[in-house]
Motif scaffolding. Structure first.
Motif, PDB file in Angstrom:
ATOM      1  N   GLY A  58       0.823  -1.202   0.000  1.00 50.93           N
ATOM      2  CA  GLY A  58       0.000   0.000   0.000  1.00 50.93           C
ATOM      3  C   GLY A  58       0.858   1.254   0.000  1.00 50.93           C
ATOM      4  O   GLY A  58       1.835   1.348   0.740  1.00 50.93           O
ATOM      5  N   GLN A  59       0.462   2.228  -0.793  1.00 48.27           N
ATOM      6  CA  GLN A  59       1.190   3.494  -0.830  1.00 48.27           C
ATOM      7  C   GLN A  59       0.847   4.368   0.364  1.00 48.27           C
ATOM      8  O   GLN A  59       1.641   5.178   0.809  1.00 48.27           O
ATOM      9  CB  GLN A  59       0.859   4.239  -2.137  1.00 48.27           C
ATOM     10  CG  GLN A  59       1.483   3.608  -3.383  1.00 48.27           C
ATOM     11  CD  GLN A  59       0.937   4.213  -4.667  1.00 48.27           C
ATOM     12  OE1 GLN A  59      -0.273   4.187  -4.879  1.00 48.27           O
ATOM     13  NE2 GLN A  59       1.800   4.721  -5.512  1.00 48.27           N
TER      14      GLN A  59
ATOM     15  N   GLU B 242       3.384   5.532   3.110  1.00 49.97           N
ATOM     16  CA  GLU B 242       4.543   4.955   2.429  1.00 49.97           C
ATOM     17  C   GLU B 242       5.834   5.071   3.237  1.00 49.97           C
ATOM     18  O   GLU B 242       6.737   4.246   3.114  1.00 49.97           O
ATOM     19  CB  GLU B 242       4.725   5.634   1.062  1.00 49.97           C
ATOM     20  CG  GLU B 242       5.809   4.977   0.201  1.00 49.97           C
ATOM     21  CD  GLU B 242       5.927   5.611  -1.173  1.00 49.97           C
ATOM     22  OE1 GLU B 242       5.020   6.398  -1.544  1.00 49.97           O
ATOM     23  OE2 GLU B 242       6.914   5.311  -1.878  1.00 49.97           O
TER      24      GLU B 242
ATOM     25  N   THR C  14       5.391   1.846   4.920  1.00 46.24           N
ATOM     26  CA  THR C  14       5.291   0.642   4.084  1.00 46.24           C
ATOM     27  C   THR C  14       6.563   0.405   3.269  1.00 46.24           C
ATOM     28  O   THR C  14       6.914  -0.754   3.000  1.00 46.24           O
ATOM     29  CB  THR C  14       4.076   0.725   3.135  1.00 46.24           C
ATOM     30  OG1 THR C  14       4.199   1.864   2.267  1.00 46.24           O
ATOM     31  CG2 THR C  14       2.767   0.838   3.917  1.00 46.24           C
ATOM     32  N   LYS C  15       7.254   1.466   2.916  1.00 44.89           N
ATOM     33  CA  LYS C  15       8.495   1.258   2.146  1.00 44.89           C
ATOM     34  C   LYS C  15       9.547   0.537   2.997  1.00 44.89           C
ATOM     35  O   LYS C  15      10.147  -0.440   2.526  1.00 44.89           O
ATOM     36  CB  LYS C  15       9.025   2.617   1.661  1.00 44.89           C
ATOM     37  CG  LYS C  15      10.325   2.547   0.851  1.00 44.89           C
ATOM     38  CD  LYS C  15      10.136   1.896  -0.504  1.00 44.89           C
ATOM     39  CE  LYS C  15      11.328   2.072  -1.419  1.00 44.89           C
ATOM     40  NZ  LYS C  15      12.594   1.573  -0.874  1.00 44.89           N
TER      41      LYS C  15
ATOM     42  N   TRP D 242       2.223  -1.989  -6.358  1.00 44.74           N
ATOM     43  CA  TRP D 242       1.818  -0.914  -5.459  1.00 44.74           C
ATOM     44  C   TRP D 242       0.325  -0.627  -5.660  1.00 44.74           C
ATOM     45  O   TRP D 242      -0.161  -0.561  -6.786  1.00 44.74           O
ATOM     46  CB  TRP D 242       2.625   0.360  -5.726  1.00 44.74           C
ATOM     47  CG  TRP D 242       4.042   0.302  -5.250  1.00 44.74           C
ATOM     48  CD1 TRP D 242       5.129  -0.144  -5.953  1.00 44.74           C
ATOM     49  CD2 TRP D 242       4.523   0.696  -3.962  1.00 44.74           C
ATOM     50  NE1 TRP D 242       6.255  -0.051  -5.163  1.00 44.74           N
ATOM     51  CE2 TRP D 242       5.917   0.471  -3.944  1.00 44.74           C
ATOM     52  CE3 TRP D 242       3.919   1.239  -2.811  1.00 44.74           C
ATOM     53  CZ2 TRP D 242       6.704   0.747  -2.840  1.00 44.74           C
ATOM     54  CZ3 TRP D 242       4.715   1.526  -1.709  1.00 44.74           C
ATOM     55  CH2 TRP D 242       6.091   1.281  -1.731  1.00 44.74           C
TER      56      TRP D 242
ATOM     57  N   PRO E 186      -3.079   1.892  -3.909  1.00 44.36           N
ATOM     58  CA  PRO E 186      -3.261   3.157  -3.168  1.00 44.36           C
ATOM     59  C   PRO E 186      -3.239   2.981  -1.647  1.00 44.36           C
ATOM     60  O   PRO E 186      -2.549   3.703  -0.937  1.00 44.36           O
ATOM     61  CB  PRO E 186      -4.615   3.670  -3.643  1.00 44.36           C
ATOM     62  CG  PRO E 186      -4.766   3.078  -5.020  1.00 44.36           C
ATOM     63  CD  PRO E 186      -4.130   1.729  -4.934  1.00 44.36           C
TER      64      PRO E 186
END
Ligand SMILES: Nc1c(NC[C@H](O)[C@H](O)[C@H](O)CO)[nH]c(=O)[nH]c1=O
Ligand SMILES: CC(=O)[C@@H](O)COP(=O)(O)O
Length: 223
Positions: free
Chosen positions: A85-86, A89, A92-93, A117, A119
């Motif tokens: 999910g962005q 981020e 999540t990154k 990826w 939203p």
């Protein structure tokens, strides 16, 4: 093989947290009980004939029983999709990076990993199910971060993501791993994305590898 001692109660096996019991005097009539409650001592065991030693029981049971597990050492050639999910981020990154490090540690080739990826976490389930249904992947790793705000929207998204990822796995038959953080605040999230609580993305990647190898090497061959 040790004789069954009629006066012996069931053997409590702490390692697997189960009671091993024998019915009648036949050692082939072995039944397992489900996992024990914490207060095992307070649960009266029926007095049943049973083995005098757990080792004797294990020697018999292991001759008849198979134990199947997946392993991160058995993932060569297995393919993985990561749905991430962005939204949030900045959390999540690092989660995804942790997952990629875990895959690399266990020799999963970059060419065997696809990253998609989306939203937000609400969009993870449909994407995971689509990837799983493609037949191209041995497991789908789902990564997101949901942080509670002022409204009940958090509950809607978190519940949808969890039940959606579960359904994607059940519907497709491909392990879909829930690596979505559901946190009360940003601090909790950062602690779990490489902070003092570790990296839940890396942990979820290990689960993905274990499940992929379990299914590919064992469960897919069950007759
Ligand atoms: N608040 C968070 C969201 N919200 C967005 C939803 O996931 C979804 O994209 C939107 O409702 C449109 O369908 N997503 C997260 O992943 N994390 C959040 O904290
Ligand atoms: C989890 C969410 O959807 C959350 O970010 C939304 O925040 P809010 O409830 O303050 O609108």
């Amino acid at each position: 093989m040790a004789a069954i001692n009629p006066s012996t109660r069931g053997i409590l096996d702490r390692t697997s947290d189960r009671i091993f019991r024998c019915n009648h005097n036949s050692i082939s009539q072995v039944r397992f009980n489900s996992a024990l409650l914490p207060g095992m001592q307070s649960i009266a065991l029926q007095t049943l004939p049973c083995y005098q030693t757990k080792e004797a029981f294990r020697m018999h049971v292991s001759a008849a029983m198979r134990e199947l597990t997946g392993s991160v050492t058995n993932v060569e050639g297995l393919r993985f999709a990561i749905v991430v999910g962005q939204f949030n981020e900045f959390v999540t990154k690092p989660l995804m990076d942790g997952a990629l490090r875990a895959f690399k540690t266990h020799q999963v080739k970059e060419s065997d990993i696809d990253i998609v990826w989306v939203p937000g976490s609400f969009e993870i389930p449909i994407t995971a199910q689509t990837l799983a249904n493609s037949g191209k992947y041995h497991a789908v790793l789902c990564i997101g971060t949901i942080i509670r705000g002022e409204t009940t929207h958090y509950d809607a998204v978190a519940n949808a993501a969890a039940s959606g990822v579960l359904s994607a796995g059940l519907n497709s038959g491909v392990p879909c791993i829930f690596g979505v953080l559901t946190c009360e605040n940003l601090e909790q999230a950062l602690h779990r994305a490489g902070g003092k609580a570790g990296n839940k993305g890396a942990e979820a990647a290990v689960t993905a590898m274990e499940m992929a190898s379990l299914f590919y090497h064992h469960l897919s061959k069950l007759k």
